[in-house]
Design a protein around this motif. Structure first.
Motif, PDB file in Angstrom:
ATOM      1  N   TYR A 118      42.844  29.476  43.970  1.00  0.00           N
ATOM      2  CA  TYR A 118      42.165  30.118  45.104  1.00  0.00           C
ATOM      3  C   TYR A 118      41.831  31.570  44.758  1.00  0.00           C
ATOM      4  CZ  TYR A 118      41.241  31.947  49.757  1.00  0.00           C
ATOM      5  OH  TYR A 118      40.638  32.550  50.833  1.00  0.00           O
ATOM      6  N   ARG A 119      42.794  32.275  44.171  1.00  0.00           N
ATOM      7  CA  ARG A 119      42.581  33.688  43.860  1.00  0.00           C
ATOM      8  C   ARG A 119      41.480  33.859  42.822  1.00  0.00           C
ATOM      9  NH1 ARG A 119      48.411  36.215  42.743  1.00  0.00           N
ATOM     10  NH2 ARG A 119      47.128  38.082  42.465  1.00  0.00           N
ATOM     11  N   PHE A 120      41.414  32.946  41.854  1.00  0.00           N
ATOM     12  CA  PHE A 120      40.363  33.026  40.835  1.00  0.00           C
ATOM     13  C   PHE A 120      38.984  32.882  41.468  1.00  0.00           C
ATOM     14  CE2 PHE A 120      37.430  30.629  38.092  1.00  0.00           C
ATOM     15  CZ  PHE A 120      37.247  31.559  37.080  1.00  0.00           C
ATOM     16  N   PHE A 121      38.821  31.841  42.301  1.00  0.00           N
ATOM     17  CA  PHE A 121      37.522  31.617  42.921  1.00  0.00           C
ATOM     18  C   PHE A 121      37.187  32.708  43.944  1.00  0.00           C
ATOM     19  CE2 PHE A 121      38.032  27.311  41.192  1.00  0.00           C
ATOM     20  CZ  PHE A 121      36.774  27.142  40.630  1.00  0.00           C
ATOM     21  N   SER A 122      38.218  33.308  44.537  1.00  0.00           N
ATOM     22  CA  SER A 122      37.981  34.416  45.448  1.00  0.00           C
ATOM     23  C   SER A 122      37.356  35.593  44.695  1.00  0.00           C
ATOM     24  CB  SER A 122      39.299  34.855  46.101  1.00  0.00           C
ATOM     25  OG  SER A 122      39.106  35.991  46.905  1.00  0.00           O
ATOM     26  N   TRP A 123      37.884  35.887  43.514  1.00  0.00           N
ATOM     27  CA  TRP A 123      37.327  36.964  42.706  1.00  0.00           C
ATOM     28  C   TRP A 123      35.912  36.633  42.235  1.00  0.00           C
ATOM     29  CZ3 TRP A 123      38.659  41.879  42.117  1.00  0.00           C
ATOM     30  CH2 TRP A 123      39.951  42.260  42.460  1.00  0.00           C
ATOM     31  N   VAL A 124      35.665  35.359  41.925  1.00  0.00           N
ATOM     32  CA  VAL A 124      34.315  34.941  41.505  1.00  0.00           C
ATOM     33  C   VAL A 124      33.322  35.131  42.653  1.00  0.00           C
ATOM     34  CG1 VAL A 124      32.873  32.966  40.841  1.00  0.00           C
ATOM     35  CG2 VAL A 124      35.110  33.316  39.753  1.00  0.00           C
ATOM     36  N   ILE A 125      33.698  34.656  43.836  1.00  0.00           N
ATOM     37  CA  ILE A 125      32.824  34.777  45.011  1.00  0.00           C
ATOM     38  C   ILE A 125      32.573  36.247  45.337  1.00  0.00           C
ATOM     39  CG2 ILE A 125      32.689  34.379  47.512  1.00  0.00           C
ATOM     40  CD1 ILE A 125      34.225  31.743  47.003  1.00  0.00           C
ATOM     41  N   TYR A 126      33.638  37.050  45.284  1.00  0.00           N
ATOM     42  CA  TYR A 126      33.497  38.472  45.579  1.00  0.00           C
ATOM     43  C   TYR A 126      32.593  39.144  44.534  1.00  0.00           C
ATOM     44  CZ  TYR A 126      34.759  43.257  46.873  1.00  0.00           C
ATOM     45  OH  TYR A 126      34.714  44.567  47.289  1.00  0.00           O
ATOM     46  N   GLY A 127      32.761  38.750  43.263  1.00  0.00           N
ATOM     47  CA  GLY A 127      31.944  39.324  42.192  1.00  0.00           C
ATOM     48  C   GLY A 127      30.467  39.013  42.379  1.00  0.00           C
ATOM     49  N   ILE A 128      30.157  37.784  42.761  1.00  0.00           N
ATOM     50  CA  ILE A 128      28.765  37.393  43.003  1.00  0.00           C
ATOM     51  C   ILE A 128      28.200  38.199  44.168  1.00  0.00           C
ATOM     52  CG2 ILE A 128      27.268  35.510  43.778  1.00  0.00           C
ATOM     53  CD1 ILE A 128      29.160  33.593  42.266  1.00  0.00           C
ATOM     54  N   ALA A 129      29.016  38.323  45.233  1.00  0.00           N
ATOM     55  CA  ALA A 129      28.579  39.091  46.402  1.00  0.00           C
ATOM     56  C   ALA A 129      28.356  40.548  46.033  1.00  0.00           C
ATOM     57  CB  ALA A 129      29.611  38.966  47.524  1.00  0.00           C
ATOM     58  N   TRP A 130      29.242  41.113  45.211  1.00  0.00           N
ATOM     59  CA  TRP A 130      29.141  42.517  44.831  1.00  0.00           C
ATOM     60  C   TRP A 130      27.851  42.789  44.059  1.00  0.00           C
ATOM     61  CZ3 TRP A 130      28.792  45.596  40.492  1.00  0.00           C
ATOM     62  CH2 TRP A 130      29.100  46.947  40.660  1.00  0.00           C
ATOM     63  N   VAL A 131      27.530  41.911  43.106  1.00  0.00           N
ATOM     64  CA  VAL A 131      26.289  42.072  42.337  1.00  0.00           C
ATOM     65  C   VAL A 131      25.081  41.952  43.265  1.00  0.00           C
ATOM     66  CG1 VAL A 131      24.837  41.064  40.538  1.00  0.00           C
ATOM     67  CG2 VAL A 131      27.307  41.267  40.178  1.00  0.00           C
ATOM     68  N   SER A 132      25.144  41.002  44.183  1.00  0.00           N
ATOM     69  CA  SER A 132      24.041  40.808  45.127  1.00  0.00           C
ATOM     70  C   SER A 132      23.834  42.037  45.989  1.00  0.00           C
ATOM     71  CB  SER A 132      24.315  39.586  46.017  1.00  0.00           C
ATOM     72  OG  SER A 132      24.475  38.416  45.234  1.00  0.00           O
ATOM     73  N   ILE A 133      24.949  42.654  46.404  1.00  0.00           N
ATOM     74  CA  ILE A 133      24.880  43.863  47.216  1.00  0.00           C
ATOM     75  C   ILE A 133      24.160  44.979  46.469  1.00  0.00           C
ATOM     76  CG2 ILE A 133      26.264  45.738  48.227  1.00  0.00           C
ATOM     77  CD1 ILE A 133      28.441  43.581  48.732  1.00  0.00           C
ATOM     78  N   ARG A 134      24.536  45.170  45.201  1.00  0.00           N
ATOM     79  CA  ARG A 134      23.941  46.259  44.422  1.00  0.00           C
ATOM     80  C   ARG A 134      22.431  46.099  44.304  1.00  0.00           C
ATOM     81  NH1 ARG A 134      27.442  49.895  44.911  1.00  0.00           N
ATOM     82  NH2 ARG A 134      26.173  51.091  43.468  1.00  0.00           N
TER      83      ARG A 134
END
Length: 259
Positions: free
Chosen positions: A41-57
């Motif tokens: 769960y923690r791994f996929f949470s970081w993946v999802i957050y990373g995708i969101a972060w790039v999208s935000i930028r």
């Protein structure tokens, strides 16, 4: 070009909701977890957050023409856990503006349970970093512990004390001292991010300028109750002053005369 006329919304009190979830009365499940220890769960949470972060930028500057003023004040505290307080004027924008300002620091947002009832995105909000307010007092300890854990891990916890979403509102609504108790409990620095709106060339929707101020520290010479009150007053007054940088009304809010 046709002259733009802002939408007018009427309110009876500052507790009115102008944006509601399709499941406004969403209740947390009995086995709801505020802190996940499962490594998958923690791994996929970081993946999802990373995708969101790039999208935000990429998306934020395009969608909002966004500018950040005074970001330098958080730089000395990048290796500490801290709190952000902001005015609540954008549905998705408010979820992502703290990560946009914080850059590489992981951000967790205190969110109402109704947000988890939003189709599609509600299912991943916890993975994105939502710390959900309990629907019963029994789980308040879990909620408080989650905030403590994230600050101890040197992350950022973002709070919108106005609670109710008023799109494009250009002032600061009164808010309680309640959430400032978390800052006192953790003895951590707090910052505020004030969202302001300015006219944007060739677009009806305004440009967004974010003002970052702080740090605000709990005053240890005072009682715990008075520490929270002082933090509340300092941050509220700072945000109120910064809100004067809004120079464009996309929506106008008027007090209803109806009883």
């Amino acid at each position: 070009m046709k002259e733009f006329k802002p939408e007018i919304k009427y309110y009876k009190s500052f507790e009115d909701d102008f944006v509601e979830s399709v499941d406004q009365d969403y209740k947390l499940k009995e086995n709801y977890k505020w802190i996940h220890t499962n490594p998958i769960y923690r791994f996929f949470s970081w993946v999802i957050y990373g995708i969101a972060w790039v999208s935000i930028r990429i998306a934020f500057p395009i969608a909002y023409g966004i500018k950040v003023k005074n970001r330098k004040v958080i730089k000395p505290y990048k290796k500490m856990g801290y709190f952000y307080f902001g005015n609540h004027t954008q549905m998705l924008g408010d979820v992502f503006k703290a990560p946009y300002v914080a850059k590489s620091k992981r951000v967790y947002v205190i969110a109402a349970p109704a947000n988890l009832g939003v189709p599609v995105i509600g299912r991943i909000l916890t993975s994105l970093g939502a710390i959900t307010i309990p629907t019963d007092f029994e789980h308040m300890k879990d909620f408080t512990n989650a905030i403590h854990t994230r600050i101890e891990q040197k992350h950022c916890v973002s709070i919108y004390p106005e609670a109710h979403l008023w799109p494009y509102y250009t002032s600061i609504r009164p808010f309680p001292e309640t959430s400032f108790k978390f800052v006192v409990n953790e003895n951590a620095p707090a910052f505020c991010i004030t969202t302001t709106y300015q006219k944007r060339k060739h677009r009806k929707k305004p440009r967004v300028t974010l003002f970052v101020d702080g740090p605000f520290w709990p005053d240890k010479t005072l009682s715990r109750k008075d520490r929270a009150k002082k933090l509340h007053d300092e941050i509220y007054e700072t945000m109120l002053e910064r809100s004067k940088e809004s120079t464009y009304d996309y929506v106008i809010y008027k007090k209803s005369e109806d009883e």
